[in-house]
Design a protein around this motif. Structure first.
Motif, short mmCIF file in Angstrom:
data_model
loop_
_atom_site.label_atom_id
_atom_site.label_comp_id
_atom_site.label_asym_id
_atom_site.label_seq_id
_atom_site.Cartn_x
_atom_site.Cartn_y
_atom_site.Cartn_z
N ARG A 95 0.84 -1.18 0.00
CA ARG A 95 0.00 0.00 0.00
C ARG A 95 0.88 1.25 0.00
NH1 ARG A 95 -4.00 0.31 4.85
NH2 ARG A 95 -4.23 -1.85 4.22
N GLU A 96 0.58 2.18 -0.89
CA GLU A 96 1.29 3.47 -0.91
C GLU A 96 1.11 4.17 0.43
OE1 GLU A 96 3.23 4.89 -3.11
OE2 GLU A 96 2.85 3.77 -4.94
N GLU A 106 13.01 1.37 4.35
CA GLU A 106 12.81 1.91 3.00
C GLU A 106 11.65 1.22 2.29
OE1 GLU A 106 16.26 2.19 0.56
OE2 GLU A 106 17.30 3.51 1.95
N LYS A 107 11.32 -0.02 2.72
CA LYS A 107 10.27 -0.80 2.07
C LYS A 107 9.04 -1.02 2.96
CE LYS A 107 13.01 -3.84 -0.91
NZ LYS A 107 13.30 -5.25 -1.16
N PRO A 153 4.91 -0.28 -2.82
CA PRO A 153 5.00 -1.01 -4.08
C PRO A 153 6.45 -1.13 -4.58
CG PRO A 153 3.27 0.64 -4.18
CD PRO A 153 4.04 0.89 -2.91
N GLU A 154 6.70 -2.13 -5.37
CA GLU A 154 8.02 -2.37 -5.97
C GLU A 154 8.51 -1.08 -6.64
OE1 GLU A 154 11.33 -4.58 -6.74
OE2 GLU A 154 9.53 -5.42 -5.80
N GLY A 155 9.77 -0.72 -6.36
CA GLY A 155 10.37 0.47 -6.96
C GLY A 155 10.12 1.74 -6.17
N SER A 156 9.32 1.68 -5.12
CA SER A 156 9.04 2.85 -4.28
C SER A 156 9.82 2.76 -2.98
CB SER A 156 7.55 2.92 -3.93
OG SER A 156 6.78 3.09 -5.08
N LYS A 157 9.94 3.88 -2.31
CA LYS A 157 10.55 3.94 -0.97
C LYS A 157 9.56 4.58 -0.03
CE LYS A 157 15.40 4.19 -2.21
NZ LYS A 157 16.66 4.92 -2.05
N VAL A 158 9.69 4.25 1.26
CA VAL A 158 8.82 4.86 2.25
C VAL A 158 9.03 6.37 2.23
CG1 VAL A 158 8.33 5.06 4.72
CG2 VAL A 158 8.75 2.82 3.72
#
Length: 170
Positions: A29-30, A71-72, A163-168
């Motif tokens: 979840r974003e 980060e994830k 989501p994959e490719g995103s960071k917190v």
């Protein structure tokens, strides 16, 4: 002391303090979506409480999720309180919450005195729809403290993953 208790309670409620016992992968979840969910739940709770008064509310906060990579993985906590309202009105609001939260998708886990010396009235609940937990406590301080009596709310998400490719994004 009280703030540490609330933070510890929220970590326990959300499952982010001891995640090793769960085989379930965190939901993806974003962060902005999780923040919006927390604000929506807080507004719903305030509406059910239905009392005027003063609010302390700093908004939802992103926190680490146990030992997982920040980060994830993250969790979200939203802590606020309502005060400057007669205790009798807050007691009625707690009864209203117990009666109305299930109609909004919450499962009441506990309603009654907490484990503190004061035996404060507490309601704990979970929603599986968005994986949030809730602890609401009526802190009746009449005759014991100069601090105001209040309804204290701790709302927290389960451990979530971006989501994959995103960071917190804090």
């Amino acid at each position: 002391m009280e703030i540490l208790l609330v933070i510890s309670m929220a970590a326990t409620l959300t499952g982010c303090s001891g995640m090793s016992g769960s085989d379930e992968a965190p939901e993806i979840r974003e962060v902005d979506v999780a923040r919006t969910d927390a604000v929506t739940y807080a507004e719903q709770i305030r509406e059910i409480i239905g009392l005027p008064g003063k609010l302390s509310d700093a908004g939802p906060k992103v926190t680490p999720c146990g030992e997982k990579d920040f980060e994830k993985y993250y969790s979200l906590g939203h802590f606020w309180s309502l005060y400057d309202v007669p205790v009798a009105d807050m007691e009625k609001a707690m009864v209203r919450l117990k009666g109305e939260l299930p109609a909004h998708g919450w499962k009441i886990d506990h309603y009654g005195p907490d484990s503190s010396r004061a035996k404060s009235l507490e309601l704990t609940a979970v929603t599986t729809k968005k994986k949030y937990s809730l602890s609401i406590t009526l802190l009746d301080r009449r005759g014991r403290s100069d601090d105001p009596s209040m309804i204290s709310v701790a709302l927290g998400s389960a451990c979530l993953q971006v989501p994959e490719g995103s960071k917190v994004d804090i």
